[in-house]
Design an enzyme around this catalytic site. Structure first.
Site, PDB file in Angstrom:
ATOM      1  N   GLU A   1       6.121   3.611   3.979  1.00 24.58           N
ATOM      2  CA  GLU A   1       6.976   3.937   2.830  1.00 24.58           C
ATOM      3  C   GLU A   1       8.293   4.582   3.265  1.00 24.58           C
ATOM      4  O   GLU A   1       8.293   5.626   3.927  1.00 24.58           O
ATOM      5  CB  GLU A   1       6.218   4.881   1.877  1.00 24.58           C
ATOM      6  CG  GLU A   1       6.996   5.111   0.598  1.00 24.58           C
ATOM      7  CD  GLU A   1       6.231   5.914  -0.447  1.00 24.58           C
ATOM      8  OE1 GLU A   1       4.992   5.985  -0.386  1.00 24.58           O
ATOM      9  OE2 GLU A   1       6.914   6.476  -1.325  1.00 24.58           O
TER      10      GLU A   1
ATOM     11  N   LYS B   1      -0.064  12.326  -5.233  1.00 25.54           N
ATOM     12  CA  LYS B   1       0.296  11.152  -4.415  1.00 25.54           C
ATOM     13  C   LYS B   1       1.359  11.555  -3.402  1.00 25.54           C
ATOM     14  O   LYS B   1       1.305  11.160  -2.232  1.00 25.54           O
ATOM     15  CB  LYS B   1       0.807  10.028  -5.322  1.00 25.54           C
ATOM     16  CG  LYS B   1       0.945   8.686  -4.627  1.00 25.54           C
ATOM     17  CD  LYS B   1       2.273   8.508  -3.899  1.00 25.54           C
ATOM     18  CE  LYS B   1       2.352   7.153  -3.219  1.00 25.54           C
ATOM     19  NZ  LYS B   1       3.611   6.986  -2.454  1.00 25.54           N
TER      20      LYS B   1
ATOM     21  N   ASP C   1     -10.579   8.884   8.880  1.00 23.80           N
ATOM     22  CA  ASP C   1     -10.972   8.097   7.714  1.00 23.80           C
ATOM     23  C   ASP C   1     -10.224   8.634   6.483  1.00 23.80           C
ATOM     24  O   ASP C   1     -10.634   9.615   5.883  1.00 23.80           O
ATOM     25  CB  ASP C   1     -12.496   8.233   7.555  1.00 23.80           C
ATOM     26  CG  ASP C   1     -13.045   7.407   6.408  1.00 23.80           C
ATOM     27  OD1 ASP C   1     -12.278   7.062   5.492  1.00 23.80           O
ATOM     28  OD2 ASP C   1     -14.253   7.129   6.421  1.00 23.80           O
TER      29      ASP C   1
ATOM     30  N   HIS D   1      16.057   7.579  -2.093  1.00 23.80           N
ATOM     31  CA  HIS D   1      15.320   6.342  -1.828  1.00 23.80           C
ATOM     32  C   HIS D   1      16.236   5.123  -1.746  1.00 23.80           C
ATOM     33  O   HIS D   1      15.903   4.156  -1.088  1.00 23.80           O
ATOM     34  CB  HIS D   1      14.315   6.083  -2.963  1.00 23.80           C
ATOM     35  CG  HIS D   1      13.011   6.774  -2.756  1.00 23.80           C
ATOM     36  ND1 HIS D   1      11.826   6.093  -2.610  1.00 23.80           N
ATOM     37  CD2 HIS D   1      12.695   8.077  -2.653  1.00 23.80           C
ATOM     38  CE1 HIS D   1      10.840   6.956  -2.440  1.00 23.80           C
ATOM     39  NE2 HIS D   1      11.342   8.162  -2.478  1.00 23.80           N
TER      40      HIS D   1
END
Ligand code: NDP
Length: 422
Positions: free
Chosen positions: A82, A261, A277, A376
């Site tokens: 990302e 998130k 994991d 972004h």
């Protein structure tokens, strides 16, 4: 690790960055070789790791430099696709460092396994029988995995609880440097037959729980307002808005999900890089976020006007490993641990929770000031330029024109590229 200036690191080419790391970090010569030769997971090893393998998939492996955690400087391996995540973490870590860095505390470091019994003929008698045999049951668990006992770990405590139609036996296990899924599963499966005998009830399942509430880690930081902005009033406004954004994530699950998130943008990047994991870490953390029945933001921020600071805190389960699973198999994972200075599992857990807090700070600061898109857009434009098929030399001009375009999308990128090529 040595204090060292990372200024300009982001402007270097990947080769120059590798050279910088080789010159300045005490990495092993094998790591230096792996970086130089770009040695990646081989198809042969990949084929031994999982099933039906036909290839391997690469992701960008970046560094978030100089993160100050408990007085130590760490350079974090970040594996993420990302855009903006690495830049945001680096920015946040650098300003938090100027305010003294992160302080962490580990509440415990044990995993929990469960054996679930159902159709229990007599609940009270069953519970009494289990309670009377606690010591012998722990011994059965430990005999099933003696090597962890030799390492100083093993099954430590056994409790039980009636929930709905089930009688659930919980065992906490010190898994030392491992995450412990296979260890705990082996122990729980060994316990099940004896529990069935003792209670006359069949066992439904015997497995590790990913809700690792005995492996909680807290990271905090205290940001001096002067590092938020040179303009005093602007710094106060920012601190106030960040604290409000944190309150919002406590009351609105729609926001809490996105808040968390953002935390996992950082946590997953290092969990993945270190061969852990990430599904297990995510599952445990999201369950913890909903521990009182409502899903809430995991990180919180308080503005303390009398101390002119913003205080951040993040607590979540972090059963991270430095041994076991695929950790010893993937060459890139070895590089990641070496970059970090090969910390033990407890230290690695602290570093990971700290960077989760940094990532959250960067996201909130952007959200309540310029908005998330400002940072972004340039990276998004770059991605579009690459998707449109621009060559390295064409990208800067294409990005500049894309940023000025009315609609920044693939079609626009392709149209601009066409004119550039003419
Ligand atoms: P392993 O089964 O790989 O066990 C750990 C290994 O590390 C053992 O071989 C152990 O050796 C070795 N080891 C070396 N040094 C140490 C040390 N200091 N402390 C502890 N172990 C050491 O891994 P885990 O049991 O940790 O299981 C993790 C794997 O299980 C992951 O791949 C995970 O994806 C998977 N998994 C996860 C589940 C879940 O999350 N619900 C369910 C099922 C699997 P020795 O045996 O000699 O002690």
């Amino acid at each position: 690790m040595t204090k060292l200036s990372w200024t300009g690191f982001s402007k270097k080419t990947p080769q120059e960055r590798i050279q910088f790391i080789k010159e300045h970090l005490p990495i092993a010569s094998a790591t230096s070789y792996r970086l130089k030769e770009q040695e990646l997971l081989s198809l042969t090893t990949a084929n031994q790791m999982t099933e039906n393998v036909i290839s391997r998939m690469a992701l960008p492996f970046s560094v978030v430099p100089d993160v100050l955690v408990d007085g130590q400087h760490y350079h974090l391996p970040y594996v993420t696709e990302e855009p903006s995540v690495v830049a945001a973490a680096s920015f946040a870590a650098s300003i938090i460092k100027r305010s003294g860095g992160f302080q962490t505390s580990l509440h415990n470091r044990q995993m929990i396994g469960q054996v679930v019994l159902y159709n229990v003929p007599h609940m009270q008698k069953a519970q009494a029988a289990i309670a009377a045999e606690t010591k012998a049951l722990l011994a059965i668990a430990n005999e099933a995995y003696p090597s962890i006992v030799k390492r100083g770990g093993g099954a430590k405590m056994l409790t039980q609880e009636e929930k709905g139609d089930f009688l659930i036996v919980y065992v906490t296990v010190d898994t030392k440097e491992a995450m412990g899924a296979n260890m705990v599963n082996t122990m729980m499966e060994a316990l099940a037959p004896r529990l069935e005998e003792l209670t006359g009830a069949p066992s439904l399942m015997a497995i590790l729980s990913n809700y690792a509430t005995e492996a909680l880690v807290t990271a905090t930081c205290t940001l001096e307002l002067r590092f938020l902005s040179r303009n005093q009033q602007e710094a106060v406004t920012l601190a106030d808005k960040i604290a409000r954004a944190s309150q919002l994530a406590q009351v609105d699950p729609y926001r809490a999900s996105t808040h968390n998130k953002g935390i996992f943008n950082g946590i997953d990047a290092i969990v993945l890089a270190t061969g852990n994991d990430w599904r297990a870490i995510e599952a445990g953390a999201h369950a913890y976020a909903a521990r009182d029945g409502q899903y809430r933001g995991l990180a919180t921020w308080d503005y303390l006007p009398n101390k002119a600071c913003l205080k951040g805190s993040l607590t979540l389960p972090m059963p991270i490993a430095t041994k076991g699973g695929s950790i010893g198999l993937n060459p890139s994972v070895k590089t990641a641990h070496d970059l970090l200075g090969n910390p033990d599992a407890k230290t690695l857990a602290s570093i990971i929770v700290a960077i989760g807090l940094a990532q959250n700070f960067a996201a909130l600061k952007a959200l309540v000031s310029t908005g998330i898109q400002a940072g972004h857009m340039k990276l998004q434009a770059r991605s579009l330029a690459m998707l449109a098929g621009a060559k390295e030399a064409e990208i800067p001009q294409l990005v500049t024109e894309l940023l000025q375009a009315k609609h920044m999308n693939l079609a626009t990128a392709q149209a601009i590229l066409k004119t550039l090529k003419k």
